[in-house]
Scaffold this motif. Sequence first.
Motif, mmCIF file in Angstrom:
data_model
loop_
_atom_site.group_PDB
_atom_site.id
_atom_site.type_symbol
_atom_site.label_atom_id
_atom_site.label_comp_id
_atom_site.label_asym_id
_atom_site.label_seq_id
_atom_site.Cartn_x
_atom_site.Cartn_y
_atom_site.Cartn_z
ATOM 1 N N TRP A 84 55.287 40.384 41.751
ATOM 2 C CA TRP A 84 54.612 41.698 41.722
ATOM 3 C C TRP A 84 54.635 42.256 40.291
ATOM 4 C CZ3 TRP A 84 55.144 45.365 46.513
ATOM 5 C CH2 TRP A 84 54.389 46.526 46.338
ATOM 6 N N PHE A 85 55.803 42.221 39.668
ATOM 7 C CA PHE A 85 55.992 42.716 38.292
ATOM 8 C C PHE A 85 55.138 41.925 37.295
ATOM 9 C CE2 PHE A 85 58.635 42.533 34.347
ATOM 10 C CZ PHE A 85 58.601 43.875 34.023
ATOM 11 N N GLY A 86 55.211 40.598 37.393
ATOM 12 C CA GLY A 86 54.459 39.760 36.450
ATOM 13 C C GLY A 86 52.956 39.879 36.640
ATOM 14 N N TRP A 87 52.571 40.192 37.873
ATOM 15 C CA TRP A 87 51.134 40.294 38.195
ATOM 16 C C TRP A 87 50.463 41.423 37.401
ATOM 17 C CZ3 TRP A 87 50.964 37.055 42.846
ATOM 18 C CH2 TRP A 87 49.690 36.535 43.111
ATOM 19 N N PHE A 88 51.226 42.415 36.940
ATOM 20 C CA PHE A 88 50.630 43.452 36.097
ATOM 21 C C PHE A 88 50.106 42.835 34.805
ATOM 22 C CE2 PHE A 88 53.706 46.415 38.408
ATOM 23 C CZ PHE A 88 52.713 46.901 39.251
ATOM 24 N N GLY A 89 50.819 41.850 34.265
ATOM 25 C CA GLY A 89 50.316 41.134 33.092
ATOM 26 C C GLY A 89 49.129 40.259 33.453
ATOM 27 N N PHE A 90 49.234 39.618 34.593
ATOM 28 C CA PHE A 90 48.182 38.708 35.065
ATOM 29 C C PHE A 90 46.849 39.450 35.203
ATOM 30 C CE2 PHE A 90 46.184 35.872 38.190
ATOM 31 C CZ PHE A 90 46.720 34.626 37.926
ATOM 32 N N ASN A 91 46.865 40.575 35.904
ATOM 33 C CA ASN A 91 45.617 41.297 36.195
ATOM 34 C C ASN A 91 45.259 42.303 35.103
ATOM 35 O OD1 ASN A 91 45.445 39.833 38.492
ATOM 36 N ND2 ASN A 91 45.616 41.546 39.921
ATOM 37 N N ALA A 92 46.191 43.212 34.777
ATOM 38 C CA ALA A 92 45.856 44.212 33.765
ATOM 39 C C ALA A 92 45.686 43.534 32.407
ATOM 40 C CB ALA A 92 46.925 45.296 33.711
ATOM 41 N N GLY A 93 46.441 42.461 32.163
ATOM 42 C CA GLY A 93 46.274 41.710 30.919
ATOM 43 C C GLY A 93 44.919 41.037 30.828
ATOM 44 N N SER A 94 44.303 40.769 31.970
ATOM 45 C CA SER A 94 43.003 40.110 31.957
ATOM 46 C C SER A 94 41.898 41.000 31.415
ATOM 47 C CB SER A 94 42.637 39.607 33.357
ATOM 48 O OG SER A 94 43.425 38.473 33.666
ATOM 49 N N ALA A 95 42.191 42.267 31.161
ATOM 50 C CA ALA A 95 41.249 43.106 30.422
ATOM 51 C C ALA A 95 41.179 42.646 28.971
ATOM 52 C CB ALA A 95 41.671 44.568 30.493
ATOM 53 N N LEU A 96 42.168 41.880 28.535
ATOM 54 C CA LEU A 96 42.277 41.389 27.154
ATOM 55 C C LEU A 96 42.337 42.535 26.154
ATOM 56 C CD1 LEU A 96 39.865 38.296 27.141
ATOM 57 C CD2 LEU A 96 42.352 38.345 27.423
ATOM 58 N N ALA A 97 42.695 43.719 26.605
ATOM 59 C CA ALA A 97 42.776 44.870 25.716
ATOM 60 C C ALA A 97 43.619 45.946 26.386
ATOM 61 C CB ALA A 97 41.376 45.418 25.447
ATOM 62 N N ALA A 98 44.147 46.854 25.575
ATOM 63 C CA ALA A 98 44.911 47.984 26.122
ATOM 64 C C ALA A 98 43.948 49.149 26.273
ATOM 65 C CB ALA A 98 46.060 48.337 25.174
ATOM 66 N N ASN A 99 43.223 49.161 27.391
ATOM 67 C CA ASN A 99 42.175 50.181 27.538
ATOM 68 C C ASN A 99 42.091 50.677 28.985
ATOM 69 O OD1 ASN A 99 41.037 48.101 28.960
ATOM 70 N ND2 ASN A 99 39.471 47.640 27.427
ATOM 71 N N GLY A 100 41.049 51.397 29.290
ATOM 72 C CA GLY A 100 40.875 51.962 30.622
ATOM 73 C C GLY A 100 40.751 50.907 31.702
ATOM 74 N N THR A 101 40.098 49.800 31.377
ATOM 75 C CA THR A 101 39.955 48.740 32.370
ATOM 76 C C THR A 101 41.316 48.154 32.720
ATOM 77 O OG1 THR A 101 37.770 48.226 31.495
ATOM 78 C CG2 THR A 101 38.799 46.553 32.868
ATOM 79 N N ALA A 102 42.180 48.008 31.703
ATOM 80 C CA ALA A 102 43.531 47.494 31.956
ATOM 81 C C ALA A 102 44.291 48.458 32.861
ATOM 82 C CB ALA A 102 44.286 47.295 30.643
ATOM 83 N N ALA A 103 44.146 49.755 32.594
ATOM 84 C CA ALA A 103 44.838 50.741 33.429
ATOM 85 C C ALA A 103 44.314 50.688 34.856
ATOM 86 C CB ALA A 103 44.642 52.147 32.844
ATOM 87 N N LEU A 104 43.006 50.555 34.995
ATOM 88 C CA LEU A 104 42.406 50.443 36.334
ATOM 89 C C LEU A 104 42.969 49.213 37.049
ATOM 90 C CD1 LEU A 104 40.264 51.295 38.465
ATOM 91 C CD2 LEU A 104 38.677 49.735 37.309
ATOM 92 N N ALA A 105 43.011 48.089 36.331
ATOM 93 C CA ALA A 105 43.479 46.846 36.946
ATOM 94 C C ALA A 105 44.938 46.976 37.366
ATOM 95 C CB ALA A 105 43.288 45.681 35.986
ATOM 96 N N LEU A 106 45.746 47.652 36.538
ATOM 97 C CA LEU A 106 47.159 47.825 36.888
ATOM 98 C C LEU A 106 47.300 48.655 38.168
ATOM 99 C CD1 LEU A 106 50.170 48.220 34.641
ATOM 100 C CD2 LEU A 106 49.865 49.956 36.395
ATOM 101 N N VAL A 107 46.509 49.721 38.252
ATOM 102 C CA VAL A 107 46.607 50.592 39.430
ATOM 103 C C VAL A 107 46.094 49.877 40.676
ATOM 104 C CG1 VAL A 107 45.759 52.735 40.476
ATOM 105 C CG2 VAL A 107 46.523 52.720 38.094
ATOM 106 N N THR A 108 44.943 49.219 40.583
ATOM 107 C CA THR A 108 44.395 48.542 41.766
ATOM 108 C C THR A 108 45.335 47.429 42.213
ATOM 109 O OG1 THR A 108 43.059 47.071 40.388
ATOM 110 C CG2 THR A 108 41.976 49.042 41.247
ATOM 111 N N THR A 109 45.948 46.738 41.250
ATOM 112 C CA THR A 109 46.873 45.652 41.589
ATOM 113 C C THR A 109 48.062 46.194 42.372
ATOM 114 O OG1 THR A 109 46.227 44.421 39.621
ATOM 115 C CG2 THR A 109 48.374 43.882 40.579
ATOM 116 N N HIS A 110 48.608 47.284 41.853
ATOM 117 C CA HIS A 110 49.783 47.882 42.492
ATOM 118 C C HIS A 110 49.452 48.379 43.902
ATOM 119 C CE1 HIS A 110 53.648 49.667 42.765
ATOM 120 N NE2 HIS A 110 53.164 50.878 42.906
ATOM 121 N N VAL A 111 48.339 49.073 44.014
ATOM 122 C CA VAL A 111 47.953 49.671 45.294
ATOM 123 C C VAL A 111 47.634 48.581 46.317
ATOM 124 C CG1 VAL A 111 46.099 50.961 46.397
ATOM 125 C CG2 VAL A 111 47.139 51.830 44.315
ATOM 126 N N SER A 112 46.971 47.535 45.877
ATOM 127 C CA SER A 112 46.609 46.458 46.797
ATOM 128 C C SER A 112 47.859 45.744 47.309
ATOM 129 C CB SER A 112 45.679 45.470 46.095
ATOM 130 O OG SER A 112 45.299 44.455 46.984
#
Lengths: 437, 112
Positions: A245-273
């Motif tokens: 679960w913890f590493g998946w934040f890198g897996f999904n939010a990291g897949s934005a390839l940037a520290a931006n809004g998309t990464a934040a969205l991916a982190l939140v959706t990953t956690h919620v899902s």
Amino acid sequence: MRRFRPVRSIPAATRRPMVAAALGLVAGTVAAQPAAPAIDTGDTAWMLVSAALVLLMTPGLALFYGGLVRGKNVLGTMMQSLAAMALVGVLWVVCGYTIAFGSDLGHVVGAFDYLLLRGVGGDPLDGQSIPHLLFVAFQGMFAIITPALIGGAVAERMKFKAFLLFMLLWVLLVYAPLAHWVWGSGGWLLELGALDFAGGTVVHISSGFSALIACLMLGRRRGFPGEPILPHNLPLVILGAGLLWFGWFGFNAGSALAANGTAALALVTTHVSAAAGALAWLLYDWIKHGRPTALGTVSGAVAGLVGITPAAGFVSPAAAIALGAVTSLGCVTFVTWRTRRGIDDSLDAFGIHGVGGTIGALLTGVFASHNAAGLLTGDARQFGIQIVGVVATYVYVGIVTFILLKVLQGAVGLRVTVEEEMIGLDQTQHGEAGYSM
Amino acid sequence: MKMIRAIIQPHRLEAVRDALTQRGIMGMTVFEARGYGRQRGHTEVYRGAEYQVAFRPKIVADLVVPDNQVDDATDAIVSAAKSGSVGDGKIFIFEVGDAIRIRTGDRDENAL
């Protein structure tokens, strides 16, 4: 679809080539743009951390799988994951990366221009703002965990030598080409517009379906079904699931390839899902079997994580709740069915990664609303493209995995002897014991 | 001199120990064990599948007492381990030929 996402973070000067790439043009045709892409230190810092987070998932997987088997096979099972770190760690640098991300050859595979990472350095690729080497490292962590996932289907009975050779060939012939189709510049699924944010097809469907084929070819464990073959250490499973679960934040939010809004969205959706998936399976067990089980809860969390993987940067947090819950219930339904049918996908590599990846990839085409559109947001065509991506992955992965295993069966044999299986893999394959008095 | 082997529910161990201590009976060796009698198995659920688990966790407690304490000890064990439902366990009593205390070399009942 990594090329979509960095758009918002790319400096204005380089935005045009990025859009061109997003429209499906081959990177080479836009390389002549005057402004050289620049490194963004914020993006780079986040991606360094993300790469490390994704690596941590593989020892997490070792714990997750290791606790699910019987005590006599704990090391044999964990070694499948450790061996992936060792083998694919080297393989990716030697030729895995270039097959996936080298110059496009016929929209299906990369050329050998990055063999041994020749010419790969600190400058970013077009459309990216992180060092090329960092992109190599981040992608390499995905290539490590993907074959390790397959181990769950063949646990407690596959020869270590056969599994090692299988991973070697599978990464080169299945994973790397597939990564090129979906994420490589010029890959045909990328050009078609298939959405796969962090690897629903490339990682989860590919490993899950290969796992199903492998467990069918290998046959059931002795005593399955009939004798209860039960997890020997659920606390290890829970620790492993926590690390995933913890590493998946890198897996999904990291897949934005940037520290931006998309990464934040991916982190939140990953956690919620993940949370919704855990809750759905917990309630299912409670209603259906009278007890909310710990294994059901963590299995549901992993199902939710798998389901959101292709969708993480494309859907809203509200959609992620639905996606996680639906994926989790889809997985528990399949897992219950396969156990009744006597299919020994021992640790449910297909039941969670294959089924969850398929549901997630299709639902991405339903719920997509950020940087893309899906069925619910008025783009029925996207849903069709998602189906094409899923079907193509199944067909390619199925055929190549089947041939690979047939060849290995003839060359080294896939399965340990009955006697070795009864004694356990720890002693017979590795000469060690996981636990001693 | 007799050996008393009590097979009991794991969660009754502390109660059994207290009951024995209250009657002045000291010393016990316990093992974690699995087994079944009339209770048969129980059901566990793993990922949506229910499994019949034949062997249930039990505690085996061994103690050796002089002949005149046997009734006292078994009374204590029965009173502390009994719930009235299937699975409470059993007690077996064996004759013991000799005993030696390793530290001093004492024999027989002096070694207890």
